[in-house]
Scaffold this motif. Structure first.
Motif, mmCIF file in Angstrom:
data_model
loop_
_atom_site.group_PDB
_atom_site.id
_atom_site.type_symbol
_atom_site.label_atom_id
_atom_site.label_comp_id
_atom_site.label_asym_id
_atom_site.label_seq_id
_atom_site.Cartn_x
_atom_site.Cartn_y
_atom_site.Cartn_z
ATOM 1 N N ASN A 131 0.826 -1.210 0.000
ATOM 2 C CA ASN A 131 0.000 0.000 0.000
ATOM 3 C C ASN A 131 0.860 1.260 0.000
ATOM 4 O O ASN A 131 0.537 2.247 -0.668
ATOM 5 C CB ASN A 131 -0.946 0.014 1.199
ATOM 6 C CG ASN A 131 -2.237 -0.730 0.924
ATOM 7 O OD1 ASN A 131 -2.611 -0.933 -0.223
ATOM 8 N ND2 ASN A 131 -2.923 -1.149 1.967
ATOM 9 N N ASP B 188 0.796 4.066 -2.912
ATOM 10 C CA ASP B 188 0.568 5.473 -2.592
ATOM 11 C C ASP B 188 1.699 6.358 -3.115
ATOM 12 O O ASP B 188 1.463 7.486 -3.553
ATOM 13 C CB ASP B 188 0.431 5.644 -1.076
ATOM 14 C CG ASP B 188 0.114 7.074 -0.684
ATOM 15 O OD1 ASP B 188 -0.942 7.577 -1.095
ATOM 16 O OD2 ASP B 188 0.946 7.692 0.026
ATOM 17 N N ASN C 169 -6.181 3.334 5.057
ATOM 18 C CA ASN C 169 -6.357 4.721 4.614
ATOM 19 C C ASN C 169 -6.558 5.658 5.794
ATOM 20 O O ASN C 169 -5.986 6.749 5.843
ATOM 21 C CB ASN C 169 -7.561 4.828 3.671
ATOM 22 C CG ASN C 169 -7.245 4.415 2.249
ATOM 23 O OD1 ASN C 169 -6.118 4.535 1.788
ATOM 24 N ND2 ASN C 169 -8.241 3.916 1.539
ATOM 25 N N THR D 69 -3.951 7.959 3.453
ATOM 26 C CA THR D 69 -3.776 7.640 2.039
ATOM 27 C C THR D 69 -5.129 7.643 1.330
ATOM 28 O O THR D 69 -6.185 7.567 1.976
ATOM 29 C CB THR D 69 -3.108 6.267 1.867
ATOM 30 O OG1 THR D 69 -3.764 5.309 2.719
ATOM 31 C CG2 THR D 69 -1.640 6.329 2.257
ATOM 32 N N LYS D 70 -5.095 7.743 0.010
ATOM 33 C CA LYS D 70 -6.324 7.730 -0.777
ATOM 34 C C LYS D 70 -6.223 6.619 -1.814
ATOM 35 O O LYS D 70 -5.959 6.849 -3.000
ATOM 36 C CB LYS D 70 -6.549 9.088 -1.434
ATOM 37 C CG LYS D 70 -6.870 10.186 -0.436
ATOM 38 C CD LYS D 70 -7.195 11.505 -1.122
ATOM 39 C CE LYS D 70 -7.572 12.567 -0.105
ATOM 40 N NZ LYS D 70 -7.891 13.867 -0.751
ATOM 41 N N ILE D 71 -6.416 5.396 -1.330
ATOM 42 C CA ILE D 71 -6.380 4.208 -2.179
ATOM 43 C C ILE D 71 -7.792 3.634 -2.217
ATOM 44 O O ILE D 71 -8.484 3.612 -1.192
ATOM 45 C CB ILE D 71 -5.386 3.178 -1.619
ATOM 46 C CG1 ILE D 71 -3.975 3.783 -1.534
ATOM 47 C CG2 ILE D 71 -5.354 1.912 -2.465
ATOM 48 C CD1 ILE D 71 -2.970 2.919 -0.807
ATOM 49 N N LYS E 224 -4.708 3.978 -6.735
ATOM 50 C CA LYS E 224 -4.838 5.321 -6.183
ATOM 51 C C LYS E 224 -6.149 5.931 -6.672
ATOM 52 O O LYS E 224 -6.572 5.705 -7.802
ATOM 53 C CB LYS E 224 -3.656 6.201 -6.593
ATOM 54 C CG LYS E 224 -2.349 5.824 -5.927
ATOM 55 C CD LYS E 224 -1.241 6.825 -6.202
ATOM 56 C CE LYS E 224 -1.438 8.101 -5.409
ATOM 57 N NZ LYS E 224 -0.262 8.996 -5.489
#
Length: 271
Positions: A71, A75, A94, A99-101, A234
């Motif tokens: 991850n 990212d 997240n 994070t923006k996964i 992403k």
């Protein structure tokens, strides 16, 4: 005149550099770099490779032994996608890492199983026995729900996927819940009475949930819907053409047949 030519050359080079930023362009968009657990994810991806080649894409698979690095690599932009986790784990990651996964597709489901260690059956379990479970929050909750389904414990009403061992309200056998990193659970079997092991790590250790586990999640259960293994990307890349091609290849009849023939119920296609 020379100054003018140099200036034009610099403008051209800068423009070319800017064009190469952001979304993938040129030959780079024909290579897909994906992170995966070795088993079964990387094995399944290998079956998608020839399908992607026919569509004009090169697939590079990077294997990871844990649940954190793939991850972080996604990212940071080192990967185009990864394939190893379920959405509850991703949501937790997240939240904890800002994070923006996101999930681009659900590919398969791996039933959790309870595997025998020093004790061979649930009926033989002694008072105070030790049961190992994954130590990450989402998978620990899933393990506790499976133990509850077998009547070994009872959890606080309504805790569901947020359950921890602190939510155990009934424990008739006084079992001790031992939290261990998911990747180490199979190795812990000789030291504990039972262990609830993630599907991929069980397979990696040569265990088959339908043959070796003494209890496991039903393929039609809520867990099967909740814990499907996903292709993660992403945010904003879900509709990229290379990601669509990857998902199409993984959802092909050939890959479905491979999963069914190879894993004998330990991996269940969700397409």
């Amino acid at each position: 005149m020379k100054k003018v030519l140099v200036g034009l050359l610099l403008v051209t080079l800068i423009g070319a550099g800017l064009t190469g930023c952001g979304t993938k362009t040129g030959s780079a968009d024909k290579k897909i770099v994906i992170g995966a657990s070795a088993t079964p994810h990387a094995e399944i991806l290998e079956q998608a490779r020839p399908i992607l080649e026919k569509a004009g894409y090169e697939l590079e698979i990077k294997e990871y032994a844990d649940y954190v690095q793939p991850n972080l690599a996604l990212d940071s932009g080192d990967l185009d996608a990864n394939y190893f986790q379920h959405k509850p784990y991703l949501d937790q990651f997240n939240q904890e890492n800002n994070t923006k996964i996101v999930s681009a597709a659900i590919i398969h489901y791996e039933p959790f199983g309870i595997y025998p260690g020093k004790t061979k059956t649930i009926e033989e379990l002694a008072d105070g026995a030790q049961i190992a479970v994954p130590n990450d929050a989402t998978n620990e909750a899933r393990a506790l729900l499976l133990l509850e389904a077998q009547g070994l414990i009872k959890l606080k009403e309504g805790v569901g996927l947020n359950a921890t061992k602190n939510d155990i309200v009934e424990n008739p056998k006084n079992v001790e819940i031992v939290e261990i990193e998911a990747a180490q659970l199979a190795r812990s079997l000789q030291d504990v009475d039972l262990a609830v092991i993630n599907g991929n790590y069980a397979i990696e250790a040569g265990l088959n949930v339908s043959k070796d586990a003494i209890a496991f999640e039903d393929k039609d259960s809520v867990a099967a819907e909740t814990y499907g293994n996903i292709i993660a990307v992403k945010e904003g890349n879900e509709n990229r053409e290379d990601i669509k091609a990857l998902i199409d290849a993984l959802k092909s009849d050939a890959v479905r047949q491979y999963i069914n023939d190879t894993y004998e119920g330990a991996v269940v296609p969700k397409f």
